[in-house]
Design an enzyme around this catalytic site. Structure first.
Site, PDB file in Angstrom:
ATOM      1  N   SER A  68       0.828  -1.207   0.000  1.00 21.80           N
ATOM      2  CA  SER A  68       0.000   0.000   0.000  1.00 21.80           C
ATOM      3  C   SER A  68       0.861   1.254   0.000  1.00 21.80           C
ATOM      4  O   SER A  68       1.996   1.257   0.478  1.00 21.80           O
ATOM      5  CB  SER A  68      -0.905   0.033   1.232  1.00 21.80           C
TER       6      SER A  68
HETATM    7  N1  SAH Z   1      -0.896  -4.743   4.181  1.00 19.68           N
HETATM    8  C1  SAH Z   1      -0.177  -5.078   2.970  1.00 19.68           C
HETATM    9  C2  SAH Z   1      -0.997  -4.752   1.747  1.00 19.68           C
HETATM   10  C3  SAH Z   1      -1.015  -5.905   0.823  1.00 19.68           C
HETATM   11  S1  SAH Z   1      -2.178  -5.856  -0.499  1.00 19.68           S
HETATM   12  C4  SAH Z   1       1.195  -4.427   2.955  1.00 19.68           C
HETATM   13  O1  SAH Z   1       1.480  -3.612   3.830  1.00 19.68           O
HETATM   14  O2  SAH Z   1       2.005  -4.760   2.082  1.00 19.68           O
HETATM   15  C5  SAH Z   1      -3.493  -6.819   0.165  1.00 19.68           C
HETATM   16  C6  SAH Z   1      -3.182  -8.239   0.541  1.00 19.68           C
HETATM   17  O3  SAH Z   1      -4.407  -8.834   0.951  1.00 19.68           O
HETATM   18  C7  SAH Z   1      -2.648  -9.115  -0.584  1.00 19.68           C
HETATM   19  O4  SAH Z   1      -1.431  -9.674  -0.185  1.00 19.68           O
HETATM   20  C8  SAH Z   1      -3.729 -10.184  -0.748  1.00 19.68           C
HETATM   21  O5  SAH Z   1      -3.210 -11.456  -1.092  1.00 19.68           O
HETATM   22  C9  SAH Z   1      -4.369 -10.195   0.626  1.00 19.68           C
HETATM   23  N2  SAH Z   1      -5.725 -10.727   0.689  1.00 19.68           N
HETATM   24  C10 SAH Z   1      -6.741 -10.585  -0.193  1.00 19.68           C
HETATM   25  N3  SAH Z   1      -7.834 -11.252   0.215  1.00 19.68           N
HETATM   26  C11 SAH Z   1      -7.508 -11.839   1.410  1.00 19.68           C
HETATM   27  C12 SAH Z   1      -8.203 -12.698   2.322  1.00 19.68           C
HETATM   28  N4  SAH Z   1      -9.458 -13.099   2.123  1.00 19.68           N
HETATM   29  N5  SAH Z   1      -7.542 -13.097   3.430  1.00 19.68           N
HETATM   30  C13 SAH Z   1      -6.260 -12.733   3.661  1.00 19.68           C
HETATM   31  N6  SAH Z   1      -5.550 -11.948   2.830  1.00 19.68           N
HETATM   32  C14 SAH Z   1      -6.160 -11.512   1.706  1.00 19.68           C
END
Ligand code: SAH
Length: 213
Positions: A68
């Site tokens: 993000s």
């Molecule tokens: N907080 C992260 C942002 C990653 S983007 C950071 O700081 O880098 C969002 C993430 O959510 C992705 O890695 C994706 O695989 C995950 N995601 C999507 N749906 C999800 C679910 N149902 N349960 C767990 N993770 C999920």
């Protein structure tokens, strides 16, 4: 926590500049700004892109996901109104950057990721950097009942609607920050059966998907 001897002056200077930029964009929670100033975002990047880690932008990470934008991390963290020692559930561990920011803010973090390759990579990364979170490979729609209730819940992927299981796992008096569609919502659990919802701005996230991959 970590990086007792962080003598990397180039990155320290870039983090300070990023913090100034976030202040100008409206982030005022000192605890959030202090955490952003500490966490080495470049170490959460693919090395090819690491030189751009202190731009206020989202970047690709593995498995087609994104780390993000710092503003978004700061904005969501600020909305949580975090107190040291609180239990926070994060859905979407991704690179682990948001998790590290929450740990620097003094939270006890539980984090769930559904992409196995990313989970394994980030598990190692956080461990190597000295960040201690409780991590699970699984589907965030189910939350983590074994550790519920949580004082705070942060979802870092866009959900089509607020997952009912996560609402149940939020403590009374607790706050959830979740992008639903293109809106950022802050939901407070006022009473056992009563929640209040505020729309606090626009949001742009990768989708929250069901099941694991
Ligand atoms: N907080 C992260 C942002 C990653 S983007 C950071 O700081 O880098 C969002 C993430 O959510 C992705 O890695 C994706 O695989 C995950 N995601 C999507 N749906 C999800 C679910 N149902 N349960 C767990 N993770 C999920």
């Amino acid at each position: 926590m970590m990086i007792a001897q962080n003598t990397d002056f180039k990155h320290i200077a870039r983090r300070r500049a990023l913090v100034e930029e976030l202040k100008k964009k409206g982030i005022s929670d000192e605890n959030v700004l202090r955490a952003i100033e500490k966490v080495p975002r470049h170490l959460f990047f693919n090395p090819i892109l690491a030189d751009r880690a202190y731009e206020d932008k989202a970047f690709p990470i593995d498995a087609g996901q994104t780390i993000s934008q710092p503003y978004t991390v700061a904005f969501q963290s600020q909305l949580l109104q975090l107190q040291a020692g609180e239990k926070v559930l994060e859905i979407g561990t991704g690179s682990g950057y948001q998790c590290a920011v929450l740990l620097e803010m003094g939270a006890k973090v539980y984090t769930i990721e559904r992409q196995e390759t990313l989970f394994n990579q980030t598990f190692k990364r956080l461990h190597q950097l000295g960040y201690r979170a409780t991590m699970k490979f699984g589907d965030g729609y189910q939350g983590w009942a074994a550790y519920a209730p949580f004082n705070k819940i942060i979802i870092t992927a866009a959900a089509p609607e607020t997952p009912p299981e996560l609402l149940k796992q939020l403590d009374i008096g607790g706050i959830m920050v979740i992008p639903v569609g293109e809106k950022m919502l802050r939901i407070c659990r006022v009473l056992e059966t009563e929640y209040s919802t505020e729309n606090v701005g626009e949001a742009s996230f990768v989708p929250m998907l069901e099941g694991v991959n």
